[in-house]
Design an enzyme around this catalytic site. Structure first.
Site, PDB file in Angstrom:
ATOM      1  N   LYS A   1       0.817  -1.222   0.000  1.00  0.00           N
ATOM      2  CA  LYS A   1       0.000   0.000   0.000  1.00  0.00           C
ATOM      3  C   LYS A   1       0.850   1.271   0.000  1.00  0.00           C
ATOM      4  CE  LYS A   1      -1.086  -0.735   4.914  1.00  0.00           C
ATOM      5  NZ  LYS A   1      -0.723  -2.174   4.955  1.00  0.00           N
ATOM      6  N   THR A   2       1.990   1.266   0.702  1.00  0.00           N
ATOM      7  CA  THR A   2       2.836   2.466   0.696  1.00  0.00           C
ATOM      8  C   THR A   2       3.381   2.732  -0.699  1.00  0.00           C
ATOM      9  OG1 THR A   2       3.468   2.173   3.014  1.00  0.00           O
ATOM     10  CG2 THR A   2       4.907   3.531   1.654  1.00  0.00           C
TER      11      THR A   2
ATOM     12  N   GLU B   1      -2.837   6.519   2.118  1.00  0.00           N
ATOM     13  CA  GLU B   1      -2.616   5.132   2.508  1.00  0.00           C
ATOM     14  C   GLU B   1      -3.585   4.795   3.626  1.00  0.00           C
ATOM     15  OE1 GLU B   1       0.946   2.359   4.398  1.00  0.00           O
ATOM     16  OE2 GLU B   1       1.450   4.193   3.290  1.00  0.00           O
TER      17      GLU B   1
END
Length: 485
Positions: free
Chosen positions: A126-127, A170
């Site tokens: 996700k980052t 995020e």
């Protein structure tokens, strides 16, 4: 603090003066930065000084080193994260004074209100996906606001206030805080068992992701990683309820399908084929070759998720492709720290077995390709610091299997973070779980000994990777210093 439950979002303009407890963290400092850019008065404290605190001071924040009740001053709202303990003196004073106390996710949700929000969730990736999407949208002229759990290598920032109508964030599932958001587009990269110190089991993890998808606003879209079987089930259930879904992956039937993946040094090249549902004029239409300067098949998938979101937002896809090609990475995501003594040193935030596996496989591709092109041979030396006692206990065998992908593995002791030590749970559990065979493995409980130990093990041509979500990141420069000597 326990798992976050949904509460009403307070508009950012009504928060008054905002005080952050542990303002120096990546997520907290980013939210504070955006608030300062919007003219909101901000103060905060952290256990130690840092460059992030200096940046916030320069933007106008009142910052304290150390925690004390008096630091609250005339704050109206106090922002905390799950890591803040209930006996923190500032939190105790805030509750006693009847101040509004918000979780970090509620503060971020307040900033996202009124924008087309894109929330990127998933156990892994996700980052990087959020970072790739941010850079691609910037390149396409969308100028998004963004808040990432890491920092972009190109800017050194993890958050900023853009001038466009899109807000990219995020979305953290670890404590359930992603249930605070109501996104226009939600991305779910993959779903695996993790953070079982907070969740009762994997079924509860899956249930929370299902609740997250239900929070997508009317007319919004789910962008789902089709290579993950759990996410495929989630996408199918969402479609059955009438939600618009866009899938991506290498699996047949994905709306945006990754094909022709080819490693290219510390990057890769691949193509995306569109299905009719993904806007292709005909099945099999391609987006053209996409080149990345970050390695690994997993990063090709992350880039495809970003591409899918940018397409849904109506961006120029040529500009998006160029933006992805220029993406320089996020800090601590296989970040090259330097070279000395003929060995290269990288740093990675990987702290789950799947993440270790992805990074070590990408590194193996790089080492093999480098040998084919230049004749330079070398080994992979992995220096792993387990993160959390609970994760170490739950996944010791899986961590051991992942580290078997390295030629040399040095396992440090556990970085406890928010957890207290647990008897018998040390890095030795993981070192002992590495299958016997080709990997030379050792357990090193004294982290201070690691720079000399690793430099002594390294040979010219080796690739050294420090891995983990704790303070293992500080070892890279020290190892380089020893190698240079």
């Amino acid at each position: 603090m326990s798992l976050i439950t949904r509460s009403d979002v307070v508009p950012a303009g009504r928060l008054g003066k905002v005080h952050f407890i542990a303002i120096g963290g990546a997520g907290m400092s980013g939210i504070a930065r955006i608030m300062l850019k919007r003219g909101i008065a901000v103060s905060g404290s952290d256990a130690r000084d840092s460059e992030l605190l200096t940046q916030l001071k320069d933007l106008g924040a009142q910052v304290f080193v150390g925690h004390a009740a008096g630091h609250l001053g005339d704050a109206d709202t106090v922002v905390v994260s799950t890591a803040i303990r209930e006996d923190n003196p500032e939190l105790v004073a805030a509750r006693a004074g009847g101040l509004r106390v918000l979780h970090r996710s509620a503060a971020l949700a307040a900033l996202m209100a009124g924008r087309r929000a894109v929330a990127v969730a998933g156990t892994h990736g996700k980052t990087t996906t959020t970072s790739m999407l941010t850079v691609a949208l910037q390149h396409a002229g969308a100028d998004p606001a963004y808040c990432i759990g890491g920092q972009l290598v190109t800017t050194g920032l993890g958050a900023d206030e853009g001038g466009g109508d899109v807000f990219v964030a995020e979305a953290d599932e670890s404590d359930g805080s992603f249930l605070m958001y109501t996104p226009y587009i939600a991305v779910v990269t993959n779903i695996e068992a993790d953070h079982l110190d907070n969740y009762g089991g994997f079924e509860e993890v899956k249930e929370n992701f299902a609740r997250f998808v239900e929070r997508i606003e009317p007319g919004g879209v789910l962008v789902a990683g089709a290579d993950d079987p759990v996410v495929r089930e989630l996408a199918a259930a969402a479609r059955s309820r009438g939600l618009s879904v866009r899938t991506y992956g290498e699996v047949a039937g994905a709306d945006l399908r990754v094909t022709a993946f080819t490693p290219r040094g510390l990057g890769s090249r691949f193509r995306i084929e569109f299905s009719d549902a993904a806007g292709g004029r005909e099945a099999g239409e391609r987006a053209g070759a996409i080149e990345l300067t970050v390695p690994g098949r997993h990063n090709a998938l992350n880039a495809t998720a970003a591409f899918a979101v940018a397409q849904l937002l109506g961006c120029d896809l040529t500009a998006v492709r160029d933006g992805l090609a220029g993406f320089g990475g996020a800090m601590r995501r296989l970040e090259l720290k330097g070279e000395a003594g003929g060995a290269q040193v990288f740093d990675s935030y990987a702290h789950h077995p799947t993440e270790l596996t992805a990074d070590l496989e990408a590194t193996r591709d790089y080492v093999v390709q480098r040998a084919e092109q230049t004749g330079a041979t070398g080994r992979i030396v992995a220096v792993f610091q387990p993160h959390l006692y609970s994760r170490t206990k739950f996944f010791a065998a899986e961590f051991g299997a992942a580290l078997a992908l390295a030629d040399v593995a040095v396992v440090l002791d556990v970085y406890g973070a928010r957890e207290d030590p647990e008897p018998g749970v040390t890095g030795k559990l993981i070192a002992d779980a590495v299958p016997p065979g080709r990997t030379e493995v050792s357990y090193l409980p004294e982290q201070s000994e690691a720079p000399d130990r690793v430099a002594g093990l390294a040979l010219p041509g080796d690739v050294i990777i420090t891995l983990g979500a704790g303070d293992v990141t500080k070892l890279g420069p020290l190892i380089l210093d020893r190698l240079a000597r």
